[in-house]
Every structure is written in C-alpha cells, then in structure tokens.
Design an enzyme around this catalytic site. Structure first.
Site, PDB file in Angstrom:
ATOM      1  N   PHE A 123       0.854  -1.195   0.000  1.00  0.00           N
ATOM      2  CA  PHE A 123       0.000   0.000   0.000  1.00  0.00           C
ATOM      3  C   PHE A 123       0.881   1.233   0.000  1.00  0.00           C
ATOM      4  O   PHE A 123       1.837   1.308   0.781  1.00  0.00           O
ATOM      5  CB  PHE A 123      -0.867  -0.033   1.255  1.00  0.00           C
ATOM      6  CG  PHE A 123      -1.773   1.151   1.456  1.00  0.00           C
ATOM      7  CD1 PHE A 123      -2.853   1.370   0.611  1.00  0.00           C
ATOM      8  CD2 PHE A 123      -1.570   2.021   2.519  1.00  0.00           C
ATOM      9  CE1 PHE A 123      -3.708   2.450   0.820  1.00  0.00           C
ATOM     10  CE2 PHE A 123      -2.419   3.095   2.736  1.00  0.00           C
ATOM     11  CZ  PHE A 123      -3.495   3.301   1.887  1.00  0.00           C
ATOM     12  N   TRP A 156       8.092   5.346   3.523  1.00  0.00           N
ATOM     13  CA  TRP A 156       7.633   4.485   4.632  1.00  0.00           C
ATOM     14  C   TRP A 156       6.694   3.387   4.129  1.00  0.00           C
ATOM     15  O   TRP A 156       5.647   3.131   4.711  1.00  0.00           O
ATOM     16  CB  TRP A 156       6.981   5.318   5.756  1.00  0.00           C
ATOM     17  CG  TRP A 156       7.986   6.197   6.411  1.00  0.00           C
ATOM     18  CD1 TRP A 156       8.092   7.542   6.303  1.00  0.00           C
ATOM     19  CD2 TRP A 156       9.099   5.769   7.221  1.00  0.00           C
ATOM     20  NE1 TRP A 156       9.190   7.989   7.002  1.00  0.00           N
ATOM     21  CE2 TRP A 156       9.827   6.920   7.578  1.00  0.00           C
ATOM     22  CE3 TRP A 156       9.543   4.522   7.683  1.00  0.00           C
ATOM     23  CZ2 TRP A 156      10.968   6.873   8.364  1.00  0.00           C
ATOM     24  CZ3 TRP A 156      10.678   4.476   8.468  1.00  0.00           C
ATOM     25  CH2 TRP A 156      11.374   5.645   8.804  1.00  0.00           C
ATOM     26  N   GLY A 242      -6.380  -1.830   7.493  1.00  0.00           N
ATOM     27  CA  GLY A 242      -5.022  -1.874   8.053  1.00  0.00           C
ATOM     28  C   GLY A 242      -5.034  -1.631   9.555  1.00  0.00           C
ATOM     29  O   GLY A 242      -4.359  -2.331  10.314  1.00  0.00           O
ATOM     30  N   ARG A 243      -5.796  -0.646   9.985  1.00  0.00           N
ATOM     31  CA  ARG A 243      -5.822  -0.313  11.423  1.00  0.00           C
ATOM     32  C   ARG A 243      -6.402  -1.456  12.247  1.00  0.00           C
ATOM     33  O   ARG A 243      -6.021  -1.649  13.406  1.00  0.00           O
ATOM     34  CB  ARG A 243      -6.627   0.983  11.633  1.00  0.00           C
ATOM     35  CG  ARG A 243      -5.892   2.200  11.127  1.00  0.00           C
ATOM     36  CD  ARG A 243      -6.753   3.444  11.064  1.00  0.00           C
ATOM     37  NE  ARG A 243      -5.988   4.572  10.547  1.00  0.00           N
ATOM     38  CZ  ARG A 243      -6.512   5.735  10.206  1.00  0.00           C
ATOM     39  NH1 ARG A 243      -7.822   5.936  10.299  1.00  0.00           N
ATOM     40  NH2 ARG A 243      -5.743   6.710   9.755  1.00  0.00           N
ATOM     41  N   GLY A 339      14.165  -5.604  34.587  1.00  0.00           N
ATOM     42  CA  GLY A 339      15.328  -4.862  35.078  1.00  0.00           C
ATOM     43  C   GLY A 339      16.407  -4.771  34.013  1.00  0.00           C
ATOM     44  O   GLY A 339      16.110  -4.559  32.831  1.00  0.00           O
ATOM     45  N   GLU A 363      -0.099   4.006  10.402  1.00  0.00           N
ATOM     46  CA  GLU A 363      -1.560   3.838  10.250  1.00  0.00           C
ATOM     47  C   GLU A 363      -2.349   4.817  11.130  1.00  0.00           C
ATOM     48  O   GLU A 363      -3.379   4.485  11.696  1.00  0.00           O
ATOM     49  CB  GLU A 363      -1.967   2.380  10.509  1.00  0.00           C
ATOM     50  CG  GLU A 363      -1.190   1.431   9.602  1.00  0.00           C
ATOM     51  CD  GLU A 363      -2.040   0.473   8.845  1.00  0.00           C
ATOM     52  OE1 GLU A 363      -3.248   0.702   8.727  1.00  0.00           O
ATOM     53  OE2 GLU A 363      -1.483  -0.518   8.354  1.00  0.00           O
ATOM     54  N   THR A 365      -1.140   8.369  13.562  1.00  0.00           N
ATOM     55  CA  THR A 365      -0.414   8.544  14.827  1.00  0.00           C
ATOM     56  C   THR A 365      -1.392   8.533  16.005  1.00  0.00           C
ATOM     57  O   THR A 365      -2.608   8.703  15.829  1.00  0.00           O
ATOM     58  CB  THR A 365       0.323   9.902  14.836  1.00  0.00           C
ATOM     59  OG1 THR A 365      -0.668  10.939  14.712  1.00  0.00           O
ATOM     60  CG2 THR A 365       1.337  10.020  13.699  1.00  0.00           C
TER      61      THR A 365
HETATM   62  N1  CAA Z   1     -13.921   4.937   4.001  1.00  0.00           N
HETATM   63  C1  CAA Z   1     -14.411   5.529   2.869  1.00  0.00           C
HETATM   64  N2  CAA Z   1     -14.523   6.874   2.735  1.00  0.00           N
HETATM   65  C2  CAA Z   1     -14.099   7.648   3.756  1.00  0.00           C
HETATM   66  C3  CAA Z   1     -13.561   7.106   4.941  1.00  0.00           C
HETATM   67  C4  CAA Z   1     -13.496   5.691   5.046  1.00  0.00           C
HETATM   68  N3  CAA Z   1     -13.016   5.126   6.140  1.00  0.00           N
HETATM   69  N4  CAA Z   1     -13.213   8.105   5.760  1.00  0.00           N
HETATM   70  C5  CAA Z   1     -13.506   9.251   5.118  1.00  0.00           C
HETATM   71  N5  CAA Z   1     -14.043   8.954   3.920  1.00  0.00           N
HETATM   72  C6  CAA Z   1     -14.523   9.905   2.925  1.00  0.00           C
HETATM   73  C7  CAA Z   1     -15.463  10.900   3.572  1.00  0.00           C
HETATM   74  O1  CAA Z   1     -16.803  10.438   3.545  1.00  0.00           O
HETATM   75  C8  CAA Z   1     -15.282  12.118   2.693  1.00  0.00           C
HETATM   76  O2  CAA Z   1     -16.058  11.976   1.516  1.00  0.00           O
HETATM   77  P1  CAA Z   1     -17.139  13.104   1.093  1.00  0.00           P
HETATM   78  O3  CAA Z   1     -16.306  14.335   0.823  1.00  0.00           O
HETATM   79  O4  CAA Z   1     -17.799  12.540  -0.134  1.00  0.00           O
HETATM   80  O5  CAA Z   1     -18.037  13.263   2.270  1.00  0.00           O
HETATM   81  C9  CAA Z   1     -13.815  12.042   2.278  1.00  0.00           C
HETATM   82  O6  CAA Z   1     -13.426  10.684   2.447  1.00  0.00           O
HETATM   83  C10 CAA Z   1     -12.925  12.904   3.128  1.00  0.00           C
HETATM   84  O7  CAA Z   1     -13.068  12.462   4.466  1.00  0.00           O
HETATM   85  P2  CAA Z   1     -12.691  13.363   5.706  1.00  0.00           P
HETATM   86  O8  CAA Z   1     -13.284  14.721   5.551  1.00  0.00           O
HETATM   87  O9  CAA Z   1     -13.012  12.605   6.943  1.00  0.00           O
HETATM   88  O10 CAA Z   1     -11.119  13.474   5.535  1.00  0.00           O
HETATM   89  P3  CAA Z   1     -10.167  14.328   6.396  1.00  0.00           P
HETATM   90  O11 CAA Z   1      -9.370  15.175   5.470  1.00  0.00           O
HETATM   91  O12 CAA Z   1     -10.874  14.977   7.542  1.00  0.00           O
HETATM   92  O13 CAA Z   1      -9.189  13.216   7.008  1.00  0.00           O
HETATM   93  C11 CAA Z   1      -7.615  12.427   8.581  1.00  0.00           C
HETATM   94  C12 CAA Z   1      -8.300  13.617   7.976  1.00  0.00           C
HETATM   95  C13 CAA Z   1      -8.630  11.519   9.244  1.00  0.00           C
HETATM   96  C14 CAA Z   1      -6.669  12.952   9.633  1.00  0.00           C
HETATM   97  C15 CAA Z   1      -6.868  11.631   7.487  1.00  0.00           C
HETATM   98  O14 CAA Z   1      -6.064  12.513   6.742  1.00  0.00           O
HETATM   99  C16 CAA Z   1      -6.020  10.557   8.111  1.00  0.00           C
HETATM  100  O15 CAA Z   1      -6.519   9.487   8.467  1.00  0.00           O
HETATM  101  N6  CAA Z   1      -4.695  10.788   8.242  1.00  0.00           N
HETATM  102  C17 CAA Z   1      -3.780   9.764   8.696  1.00  0.00           C
HETATM  103  C18 CAA Z   1      -3.248   9.022   7.521  1.00  0.00           C
HETATM  104  C19 CAA Z   1      -2.646   7.708   7.897  1.00  0.00           C
HETATM  105  O16 CAA Z   1      -3.162   6.964   8.731  1.00  0.00           O
HETATM  106  N7  CAA Z   1      -1.562   7.348   7.236  1.00  0.00           N
HETATM  107  C20 CAA Z   1      -0.972   6.062   7.410  1.00  0.00           C
HETATM  108  C21 CAA Z   1      -0.291   5.657   6.142  1.00  0.00           C
HETATM  109  S1  CAA Z   1      -0.305   3.951   5.781  1.00  0.00           S
HETATM  110  C22 CAA Z   1       0.801   3.195   6.757  1.00  0.00           C
HETATM  111  O17 CAA Z   1       1.282   3.725   7.708  1.00  0.00           O
HETATM  112  C23 CAA Z   1       1.024   1.765   6.379  1.00  0.00           C
HETATM  113  C24 CAA Z   1       2.394   1.231   6.378  1.00  0.00           C
HETATM  114  O18 CAA Z   1       2.879   0.756   5.366  1.00  0.00           O
HETATM  115  C25 CAA Z   1       3.157   1.132   7.650  1.00  0.00           C
END
Ligand code: CAA
Length: 396
Positions: A123, A156, A242-243, A339, A363, A365
C-alpha cells in the site's frame, strides 16, 4: 450477545500461534540484530494459507470471517511485529481494499494470486510531505490515451522491495471529479518504477520498509481502483482494514509481554521471594492483563462490524488508538519487570518495546486518533454509512 469464538476461530488461533513460534521466532533475534528481512517469510506465510485469510473461496481464499484475520494478526504479532506487518499490508490494506472497491474483473484478475501468495501486495499512500496530512499528495497521475502516467515518490512503504504490486494513491493532474485523487494497482515490473530500502529503524528491523519512485510510469486505465475522484476514499477505507490488523496485532504484543513476564516474575527472586509476590510487579502484570482483555473486546467488535457490513471507521480508530498505547505501555512495563535483562536482547521484551512504539506512529499517529475520537464525540466528524462496503460474511 454471544462472546464465544467458534471452534474454527480456536483452530485458526492455534495454527497461527504454532506458525509464529516455529517459523518466525527461532532465528528472529539474529534477523532483528542484523536488520535482515527476507522474502522467505512471505513465502512460508503463503504456503500456510495465511495470505488468503478472510478472502472468499471463489477468489482462492479460506472463506473465513474477518474476526479470523484479527486472530491471525494477534498470534503473529505475539511472535513478531514484522510478520503481522505483512498481514496488515498484504491482506488488510491491499487485498481487502481490492475486495471492497475492485470490479468483478479486477477481483478475478488479482485476488486468487494474492490469496495464495503468488503475488505480494502493498500500500502506498504516505509521501515525504503527506503523512498525517494524507490528502497533501504530490504524486501525480496524468491521463494519456488509455493509460495514466505516474510521477512522484512514496515513503515508509512496508514491503517496498518485495511486493509485486502496490495500491498507489495519487493526485490527478486534470479531472472533472469533485476530489482530485485516484487509486491504482501498480506492478513493480513496470518501466519507471524503482524502490530503495530505509535503514536504521528503531523497530520492525527484521521487516522491509522503503521508498518507491515513479518516473513517467505508465499504468493502464483498467488498473484504476474505483473511479476518478475516489482515491482518497479508497485510501481511508484501506486504513479501516489496516488499522484493524494493527489493533489486533497490538493485543499479541501484550500477550507476548505476559508470556515473558509471568515466568520471569515467578523465577526471579529478590529478598527471598519471587518478584511476582511484590505488589508493584503485580500492578504491572494486572495492567497488562487488563490491556489484553480490553484490546480483544475492541477488535472483536470491529471484526463483527466488518462481518455484518457496518461502517467501522470510528470503532477501528478507537481500537487502534487504545490497543497500540496499551501495547507500548505493556512493553515498557515488561522492560521494567526484567530490570537490566530488559535492556538487552537476551530477553525479547526490548524488541517489544521498540516495535510497539512504531505502531503508535504508522496507520495514523496516536495524536491523529485522539483528534478523530474527539471530533466524532463532538459531532465534527461524519460517521454516515459508506456507499462501498466490504462483502459481508458469510460470503455468498
Ligand atoms: N472509508 C471511505 N470513505 C471515507 C472514509 C473511510 N473510512 N473516511 C472518510 N471517507 C470519505 C469521507 O466520507 C469524505 O467523503 P465526502 O467528501 O464525499 O463526504 C472524504 O473521504 C474525506 O473524508 P474526511 O473529511 O473525513 O477526511 P479528512 O481530510 O478529515 O481526514 C484524517 C483527515 C482523518 C486525519 C486523514 O487525513 C487521516 O486518516 N490521516 C492519517 C493518515 C494515515 O493513517 N496514514 C498512514 C499511512 S499507511 C501506513 O502507515 C502503512 C504502512 O505501510 C506502515
């Protein structure tokens, strides 16, 4: 309400536990010391049928429910985080997302090989300037005839050097869609693709993590997952899977801490009695048992919500947030109980301490999940049902 696991769940737990202890643990200390990852672990997991868990039989999978995926992650992480990371990336973020968003033709094309481990999936969302701010993507996809041309960099990325294909989230240079994002399945054997490992990690040292690069890389339009404009939603729903695997795996770390601490506390004698008789040590053991119990309840609930087709973004974030913090706390306490022996790799607890710290970053913070939970509670974040869901279980 029925809290019991089925006989099949217990069997899955037993075989995942056995796999972890016999195939992962024996040479783990050396691999971790040398920061040595290898493809052999992936192949063994494929041979053992783990990569097809929670995939329908019609796509070559085991037909087991989504709770089974959590149980496998728990038992694998009880052995080592690197094995669970494979499940998170390949099964959670990649295969389940394909099951949720792919067309029937796309599922037929990729899932059978993913389910058996003939293909390894990963991913690719994160970029140097798009971690928590996941929509700030700079990787672009430009439509050109019946292909898209990708340019950019992801970082990453777990299994960057081993995965055969990646679910890549990009920004579209031109689109009529409301949101300018798209998701593609990208094959690593495509001209313009390259990868590079990241070295010097605090934890998950026996696992491969790296960067991937796209330079005028041409991807056929029929490799797009969802439509133009769906890319961010595909990414967010991938994180729902993933979470879940990270949350269930974190329970495995807590169990591993108890596996190490209970015999140590019974054997190690101070002032004429086992340290397990000391109340301060008992407090730490009790807190680990509490974390394990709460953690299981949280992830079993998310598994049940997946089985029954309910949106579970909020509950999954809660499970990931709570369980990863509990796992890090348990690992810190496990070092304390051991320890000076907890400070070197003669015992495994220092590895649990390092590995569990990572899960509070990737996934989402700890802070991102704190904010998400507050925003749900305050009514700032929508929890409305999603248009595209995973297939419910039992699979038809
Ligand atoms: N499933 C489907 N659609 C979703 C959804 C979900 N779980 N969550 C949100 N959406 C949709 C919403 O409905 C919205 O759609 P509409 O505009 O049509 O209503 C759109 O997506 C935008 O959603 P949000 O407004 O909720 O988005 P946001 O900008 O507020 O999100 C955030 C902010 C939650 C902080 C997000 O940016 C986030 O989760 N950030 C963290 C990213 C992350 O976890 N990265 C990890 C990378 S992967 C990794 O680490 C793996 C590895 O290899 C180790």
């Amino acid at each position: 309400m029925d809290f019991s696991l089925s006989a099949e769940h217990e069997l899955i737990r037993e075989s995942a536990h056995k796999f972890g202890q016999t195939e992962i643990v024996p040479d783990l200390r050396e691999r971790d010391r040398e920061a040595r990852s290898d493809r052999a672990t992936l192949e063994k997991m494929g041979d053992a049928g783990m990569l097809g868990i929670s995939i329908p039989a019609k796509y070559g999978g085991s037909d087991t429910d989504y709770i089974s995926l959590g149980i496998v992650c728990e038992e694998l992480e009880r052995a080592d985080s690197t094995a669970r990371v494979v499940m998170s990336v390949h099964s959670g973020l990649h295969s389940l997302t394909l099951m949720q968003w792919g067309t029937e033709e796309q599922k037929q094309r990729w899932l059978p090989s993913l389910a058996t481990g003939k293909l390894i999936g990963a991913f690719a969302l994160t970029e140097p300037n798009a971690g928590s701010d996941a929509s700030n993507l700079k990787t672009t996809a430009r439509k050109d005839g019946d292909s898209y041309v990708l340019n950019g960099q992801k970082t990453w990325i777990s299994l960057a050097d081993y995965a055969d294909q990646f679910l890549v989230i990009t920004r579209l240079t031109e689109t009529q869609a409301k949101a300018p994002y798209a998701a593609f399945i990208v094959n690593r054997n495509t001209p313009g693709f390259s990868s590079r490992a990241i070295h010097g990690k605090l934890g998950v040292r026996a696992g491969n993590t790296g960067e991937i690069f796209f330079e005028d890389m041409r991807v056929p339009a029929d490799c797009m997952i969802g439509e133009e404009g769906d890319g961010f939603k595909v990414a967010m729903s991938a994180l729902d899977h993933g979470r879940y695997t990270v949350a269930s795996g974190a329970v495995g770390i807590i169990t591993a801490c108890l596996d190490a601490c209970v015999p140590y506390a019974n054997d190690r004698t101070v002032q004429g009695e086992p340290i397990g008789k000391k109340q301060l040590v008992q407090q730490m053991i009790a807190s680990m048992a509490q974390g394990r119990e709460i953690g299981r309840l949280l992830y079993y609930k998310v598994g049940w919500m997946k089985n029954t087709g309910q949106r579970h973004t909020r509950e999954c974030s809660m499970a990931k947030w709570t369980n990863c913090a509990a796992a890090f706390d348990a690992a810190n306490k496990a070092v304390e109980i051991h320890g000076a022996y907890g400070f070197c790799d003669e015992f495994p607890v220092e590895r649990y301490f390092r590995n569990s710290r990572g899960a509070m970053i990737y996934e989402g913070t700890h802070e991102i999940h704190t904010i998400m939970q507050a925003e749900y509670e305050l009514g700032y974040r929508s929890d409305k049902p999603l248009a595209r869901m995973l297939p419910t279980w039992p699979f038809s």
